[in-house]
Write a protein that holds these residues in place. Structure first.
Motif: not given
Length: 319
Positions: A261-268, A305-310
């Motif tokens: 999750f953290c890897q993809q979050l920072v990449a996107e 972060v919220g939009v990414f998780a959604d």
């Protein structure tokens, strides 16, 4: 081939993996908002900066610092502890200067444990920091409990309470035998922290407690803002009661582990968080937010972060 790695050396941890992920995202043009490391964005107390500046021009501070040179810091530490917790300690035998509490913990285990000894640890190794509690004057100290001095050493850091993370300064208080063992290990490894940095610690410990309370109020306000925006995206988490972090369980339906999750979050998105597994097996499935940006930046990060998780949860729903 020559063997140059001990069998005891761990594999690259989650924090090194995340550092690489941040570098890759930065190289790809992302503007990184780094909430993965608890490195305060607040300035150190001006009194501390004045103390180290004065030391720079003092030739006596330019030499190696042996145990006797740490006496002013240790006296200030036990005086602070007595004012805060009403317990007098001996600066000669129950206190020791550290090059940051992390160093102290690593060397303390070397000093008091033998190969084969069992060590009990919490599943999530998550420290507290003196003074950084929201609704009381100071965190509870185990040293004041009955019988604690017979078996306890407490480590203190200036990094979070006084914004001195990069200066690497701390101290240990507690059991005389354990302090002596730690001193013996450190004597062959380091010559203590630079005297000018120790002077910063003395200046901090002599400040009124309200200064620390003011710092804690900043963390509390930032935590409330971040939690509120995460809740709007379905994250179920309480507001923290202390310190400069928010610890959050990944929402149900996110089909990634915390590191992925953290890897993809920072990449996107460019937002960097700390994966919970970096703090022990019990942290798997959690992420940690460091409150090291102003509230408006934190709310923007929470929205991202919220939009990414959604989006991740939407992808997991069968068509």
């Amino acid at each position: 081939m020559v063997k140059l790695r001990s069998a005891r050396t761990p594999e690259s941890g989650a924090f090194l993996v995340m550092d690489a992920a941040k570098s890759s995202a930065r190289a790809a043009g992302k503007d990184i908002m780094d909430l993965s490391v608890g490195s305060s964005d607040l300035a150190p107390p001006p009194e501390a900066l004045e103390a180290v500046q004065a030391s720079l021009h003092d030739p006596a501070s330019h030499k190696y610092c042996l145990k006797s040179g740490t006496r002013p810091l240790l006296q200030a530490a036990v005086d602070w502890f007595d004012r805060t917790y009403k317990l007098k300690l001996d600066p000669k035998t129950q206190a020791l200067s550290l090059v940051g509490s992390q160093e102290g913990l690593a060397h303390l285990l070397m000093a008091v444990a033998d190969p084969g000894d069992g060590i009990l640890m919490t599943d999530v190794a998550y420290p507290s920091y003196f003074g950084q509690v929201y609704d009381r004057e100071a965190a509870v100290s185990p040293l004041v409990l009955p019988g604690a001095l017979a078996r306890c050493v407490e480590l203190f850091s200036f990094a979070k309470s006084y914004q001195l993370g990069g200066f690497r300064l701390g101290f240990a208080l507690g059991n005389e035998q354990a302090i002596a063992a730690l001193e013996a290990v450190k004597a062959s490894i380091d010559f203590n922290q630079y005297l000018g940095i120790q002077a910063m610690g003395v200046a901090c410990l002599q400040l009124p407690q309200q200064r620390v309370r003011d710092y804690a109020a900043v963390w509390q306000q930032r935590a409330a803002a971040l939690v509120q925006h995460l809740r709007q995206h379905g994250w179920q988490l309480p507001e923290p009661q202390a310190c400069m972090y928010v610890w959050a369980k990944l929402p149900q339906g996110v089909q990634l582990d915390d590191l992925q999750f953290c890897q993809q979050l920072v990449a996107e998105t460019g937002v960097a968080l700390a994966p919970g597994r970096g703090f022990g097996p019990g942290g798997e499935g959690f992420v940690r937010f460091a409150l090291v940006q102003p509230a408006e930046r934190l709310t923007a990060a929470a929205e991202a972060v919220g939009v990414f998780a959604d989006r991740l949860r939407a992808r997991a729903v069968p068509a």
